[in-house]
Design an enzyme around this catalytic site. Structure first.
Site, PDB file in Angstrom:
ATOM      1  N   GLU C  70     -85.986  12.390 -48.214  1.00 36.25           N
ATOM      2  CA  GLU C  70     -85.479  12.862 -49.499  1.00 36.25           C
ATOM      3  C   GLU C  70     -84.001  13.202 -49.450  1.00 36.25           C
ATOM      4  O   GLU C  70     -83.244  12.887 -50.378  1.00 36.25           O
ATOM      5  CB  GLU C  70     -86.289  14.071 -49.977  1.00 36.25           C
ATOM      6  CG  GLU C  70     -87.703  13.761 -50.471  1.00 36.25           C
ATOM      7  CD  GLU C  70     -88.724  13.548 -49.365  1.00 36.25           C
ATOM      8  OE1 GLU C  70     -88.367  13.724 -48.174  1.00 36.25           O
ATOM      9  OE2 GLU C  70     -89.874  13.194 -49.675  1.00 36.25           O
ATOM     10  N   HIS C 139     -97.741  21.625 -54.294  1.00 30.60           N
ATOM     11  CA  HIS C 139     -97.600  20.431 -55.135  1.00 30.60           C
ATOM     12  C   HIS C 139     -97.609  20.759 -56.621  1.00 30.60           C
ATOM     13  O   HIS C 139     -97.898  19.878 -57.432  1.00 30.60           O
ATOM     14  CB  HIS C 139     -98.736  19.449 -54.841  1.00 30.60           C
ATOM     15  CG  HIS C 139     -98.452  18.471 -53.749  1.00 30.60           C
ATOM     16  ND1 HIS C 139     -98.055  18.848 -52.501  1.00 30.60           N
ATOM     17  CD2 HIS C 139     -98.494  17.111 -53.723  1.00 30.60           C
ATOM     18  CE1 HIS C 139     -97.892  17.763 -51.734  1.00 30.60           C
ATOM     19  NE2 HIS C 139     -98.143  16.702 -52.455  1.00 30.60           N
TER      20      HIS C 139
END
Ligand SMILES: Cc1ncc(C[n+]2csc(CCOP(=O)(O)OP(=O)(O)O)c2C)c(N)n1
Ligand SMILES: Cc1ncc(C[n+]2csc(CCOP(=O)(O)OP(=O)(O)O)c2C)c(N)n1
Ligand SMILES: [Mg+2]
Ligand SMILES: [Mg+2]
Lengths: 336, 328, 336, 328
Positions: C70, C139
């Site tokens: 990322e 999440h």
């Protein structure tokens, strides 16, 4: 009291830096599970010289230099805390903490809850924060109020020598991950440390100056400017009450609301960028709980919404100053 | 199969039963997912059982485990009760994490099972820290840290490998190289796709083992763990494996062919062990029948336990956001 | 109008997911400097199937699968934007964006200013956000309001099919880094897309429902619940005005203040954790600018301060719901 | 010194003059820092000049540069005017970044000089992206990405190396291995301290060069850049070097000995080139005198320029936080 005891009980004149160092030393000496790890804390002596000499004194296992791997050593601190140690992780400055945010938010802040209360993370993370040294945009963030958004973390902002000396132990005694933000402009501040005070709480905000006309709420690097503003206002006949939040999460709402109810006017000081700073949360809470007690809208004296520039005059213009704080208070009291 | 000659019948039966138990448990989970008893993300270990079973066979009770969101196999092999696990998947208060964690976040403090981590690469730094604590506190433990081939792409892999090697920490890094990270084939993600070779960049010892052969994994893990503890230094064990099913319950598998899957299925770790041990007269049909019956009974009990489970009262929502004390 | 033109002009029934996909396709077709990169967007078809089939159609250079790195691919997007491309970076979900925050905050948000205006970063970063799918604490973050603290970034929260379809192009046309947050619970929502609308602005908040009694401010995944609450209130004779913020940074204060001045009562809905959420900033701004126009304290209906739990009943209890939003509005109007 | 025979006098003079210019400029900066004309963090390149001068000598105008906070050497070698640079250190509006950046954030868009980055490892992903754009837009450019040995500890190093190698991007990674990251000696930070060896983990080509020998650096950089452009693939060039002074203006240097510094000073890149070229009759005393005079004049002019500079009006504080357009 004999001479020795008197000397021990006499207030000590120390810098904020020295207070931080004493806190680390005594925490490590008191509990063999405690150690400090971070970048350049041992051989270099600490980026802001806080740990100078400590490695020689305590050993390099207790004052542990790490590679430049913020994510890994912060994560390792979390792991070590889960497994019986009481780590203090130093991130050199908050600017580099962005590299470790995944570990802090996705692991440290979630695992106790997510594990159904099986796993505690008694971890302390210390870091320097704040602008004012002409270090420019990547080295001048004031993000402690932003970190205070995250449930599962406790956030401390020691603004006084006493808090610098004692908050660390309180944080270590807490079974939760606690982040301590030390403002870079405070390290050289000097003050008296009362040796009879052996600890502080990490629950409450504190009234640092009493006053009846207006409440000034501040924390960390903003407190000094706010007290200076209060002094200016006093000379003009305005008595400002100054609150030091101390604990940015969870917030001690009661102390703030109590003061607001008395003075009916509030200015919130925050070096962070105004939008979405902690000042907004404080304002929202006062608005919710003390709406009918206020005589005037809440004002905020905050950081300007700009990456901190290098040039001194621009940097200073980007920060709240005691003059702007005093001006905001004045306007509340004598609207133009 | 490698070095199997040294293994006795009891050992083989244990390995086989454990793999079958994981497989059947997850087959049941699929049914329950379809029946909407289990929700959220669920990742199956189908095909990879030999890895966790083989490695965990080599661990001692004082050792620790860090796993990923694909951790039913590790959890069962480590001894987390099927009841508590199933109740967790049901989101029940009786689950091992009181329903707060779900499939991706299984924890068991008593077993030193430190999760269940849903951030790819997120567990590696934790393993380093657990091992650091063990070493500093003078424990004779190692930490087995499981992660996928996809985690190797992450910066946390690099930082953690270096830190563990630099500080000579007792971590067994176990890479479950199942060739894909979701739909990303390893050759498309890594310029050097041989993961074990990356250990050299950290001066770390490493080995690649056939992850479809539970005995090979068990042997390699035992050797690696002995090395980790003796030298007090980490080791990277790359396990060559494959997941037979989709990445999670939402995955059309557009990125690989049926033929590829079929070829790997021929190396099914359970079938391989069964047929080899059968041919060698080490395991008999009656053993299999008994194991299957035991597993069916265990699963039935777990489902009943989960079904009978209760919901954490909503008033308890914020409990454990802050702990009141550190468990001793 | 002939039949063909009529068909083209007839509203199209599409999902939010399909609208996102159309937006990507047409942006890539319109400008050869535009490409999308991210995890599992090509071969897998996108974690939420937004990009399914696009790689086959547009090629794997324009729909580029990245490794799970990322920080590097977000940074590469910044670099590519500095060097003449118009990248769209997809971070699978906001939860993983924490790994790229250093690049976003220390590079994308600072370089234009820090370089004295030499370097623009015309970059778009899209990501899924929000809770509601039982994905548990790591999440399910709702951090778009938190990102809105950072100067130098623009933050968008498309809550409607039209915004999902058109905000992307507006973001690409902007010379600054723009982050678009798509709420995971919206992808399956269906609605009509008016083909005569060919673009939207990324400056203003929008009144999604008019009403005189109370203002409900919402954004992103909170809008639907808020409109449902307004419907409930309507049945009770309370007319709620619903504002969709759309742009979380910079905030369109005028629209919010205008409505607050008319209704004199405000409820702010925010799925983020209450303390330090965007709702606090909105409340603070209204308190500053419309204090004397309000008849009652501002209320906030926010996410509870807890890592999102897996179990459905706990997860739902952690989020604001239309019932709690309606209740907050009711209390403002008929205090108990 | 290596392969020097192929270099002509003009070339040598250029390299020498550039190194001397960087050295003298920074000596002046120290004075100005002590006089509080320059503030904030300032990192000197004293001892490392051969690295930036040698590498940048090999670059073409269409190539790009990404550097660190220790980038005065790169900035001057690339051709950023000393006036604009000095004015920036003074925090003046006439500075290359209008006083907003300071020593750690030098940018020059026209020269493709993309900073000046104060986050260790923060520039590597940018370099990957710049190279990606160049490749996709069909430019024949490479990007030289400078970083220290400390950056190798960071996850961003790993991710960026992999991405560049995987996508075969034209990046020349230049590691300025000066043996220390602040006070952290490389052997205490990296379990495998030979940085060039780490390239193997990414299937990337690499080389270690004597970073105190500007000709060696120039030759190696030229070769590496040719390779990068020809194969369209990244290359890792490790430059063995040393900083003679403190890390920044605040550093008591408790972590290394005077003897160590003295030993490295014997390899001073400027002295080495001067004496070698002098002995070989390629450079004469009169050359040196002329170079020194030119540099003194240039510095004096730069100081005068900065002194005469103005302050950005405070009303302009928020300008450029958001850009109004993307410069073409
Ligand atoms: C940091 C991060 N990025 C992306 C994801 C989304 N994601 C979940 S699983 C997965 C694939 C991981 O592959 P691998 O590590 O090989 O493990 P496997 O699933 O194959 O066991 C991805 C990309 C994530 N959870 N975390
Ligand atoms: C991410 C990050 N961590 C820590 C720092 C503080 N810091 C500034 S320079 C430096 C040392 C970097 O060493 P190296 O990469 O070897 O470069 P050198 O200074 O030797 O040129 C450190 C730790 C930083 N700027 N960024
Ligand atoms: Mg995999
Ligand atoms: Mg160095």
């Amino acid at each position: 009291m004999n001479a020795e005891a008197r000397a021990a009980a006499a207030p000590q004149r120390v810098t904020y830096r020295e207070a931080c160092k004493q806190a680390i030393r005594s925490a490590i000496l008191a509990d063999e599970r405690v150690f400090l790890m971070g970048e350049d804390i041992a051989r270099y002596g600490g980026c802001y010289a806080v740990t100078k000499g400590l490695a020689a004194e305590l050993g390099e296992h207790r004052i542990r230099d790490t590679p430049l791997s913020e994510a890994a050593y912060v994560g390792a601190g979390i792991g070590a805390a889960m497994s019986g140690m009481r780590p203090i992780v130093e991130i050199m400055t908050v600017n580099f903490a962005l590299l470790a945010l995944d570990q802090i938010i996705n692991n440290a802040a979630t695992i106790p809850h997510m594990s159904g209360g099986q796993i505690a993370i008694p971890l302390v993370i210390r870091m320097a924060t704040g602008a004012g040294r002409q270090l420019a945009a990547q080295h001048s963030h004031s993000l402690e109020g932003w970190f205070a958004h995250i449930p599962g973390l406790k956030i401390l902002a020691p603004a006084t020598i006493e808090d610098a000396r004692h908050m660390l132990q309180a944080a270590l005694d807490d079974p939760n991950p606690v982040l301590i933000f030390e403002h870079v402009m405070l390290y050289n501040e000097e003050g008296l440390l009362d040796p009879t005070v052996t600890g502080v709480d990490i629950k409450s905000a504190k009234i640092r100056r009493s006053g009846r006309d207006v409440t000034l709420v501040a924390y960390g690097g903003g407190l000094g400017k706010t007290l200076a503003a209060a002094e200016t206002l006093h000379a003009e006949g305005i008595e400002a009450e100054v609150i030091d939040l101390r604990v940015l999460r969870p917030l001690d709402e009661a102390t703030v609301l109590g003061s607001a109810a008395r003075t009916r006017r509030v200015v919130i000081v925050d070096e962070g960028w105004r939008s979405g700073s902690l000042s907004a949360e404080v304002a929202a809470r006062i608005g919710e709980a003390a709406f009918f007690e206020l005589d005037a809208p809440i004002r905020r004296a905050c950081g300007r919404e700009v990456p901190t520039p290098y040039a001194a005059h621009l940097e200073q213009a980007s920060l709240p100053q005691s003059a702007s704080i005093a001006a905001a208070a004045r306007e509340l009291i004598k609207p133009r | 199969m490698t070095e199997k000659v040294h293994l006795d019948r009891a050992h083989l039966l244990r390995l086989l039963a454990q793999m079958m138990r994981v497989r059947r448990f997850e087959e049941k989970c699929v049914e329950l997912y379809e029946a909407e008893k289990i929700r959220g993300f669920m990742h199956l270990y189908d095909g990879e059982e030999a890895v966790s079973v083989g490695v965990i066979e080599a661990l001692e009770p004082e050792d620790a485990i860090v796993a990923t969101y694909r951790e039913h196999g590790q959890a069962l092999a480590r001894g987390i009760g099927m009841n508590a696990l199933m109740a967790e998947l049901y989101g029940r208060k009786e689950g091992c994490c009181r329903g707060r964690g779900g499939s991706m976040h299984i924890f068991d403090r008593a077993l030193r099972f430190y999760g269940g981590n849903a951030i790819v690469g997120g567990g590696l730094p934790l393993a380093v820290g657990i091992a650091l604590a063990d070493k500093e506190l003078g424990r004779k433990s190692a930490t087995a840290c499981f992660f996928g081939d996809g985690a190797v792409d992450e910066g946390s892999f690099h930082e953690s490998m270096n830190l563990a090697a630099l500080w000579r920490l007792p971590v067994l890094f176990v890479c479950e190289n199942n060739k894909y990270a979701m739909g990303m084939a390893i050759e498309r993600a890594e310029s050097e796709p041989h993961i074990a070779r990356k250990a050299a960049a950290y001066g770390m010892a490493s080995e690649t083992v056939d992850g479809m052969d539970v005995v090979a994994v068990a042997v390699a893990a035992r050797r690696a763990l002995a090395d980790v503890k003796e030298r007090s230094a980490p080791f990277l064990l790359e396990c060559d494996t494959y997941r037979f099913r989709a990445h999670s319950m939402f995955d059309a598998q557009l990125y690989r062919t049926r033929e590829e899957i079929a070829a790997w299925r021929k190396r099914d770790p359970i079938q391989q062990l069964r047929s080899w041990a059968g041919q060698n007269g080490l395991i008999h049909d009656s053993d299999i029948e008994r194991i299957e019956a035991d597993i069916e009974a265990e699963i039935a009990a777990a489902v009943a336990f989960a079904e009978a489970g209760t919901l954490e009262p909503v008033e308890e929502l914020e409990r454990f956001v802050y702990m009141e004390q550190t468990p001793a």
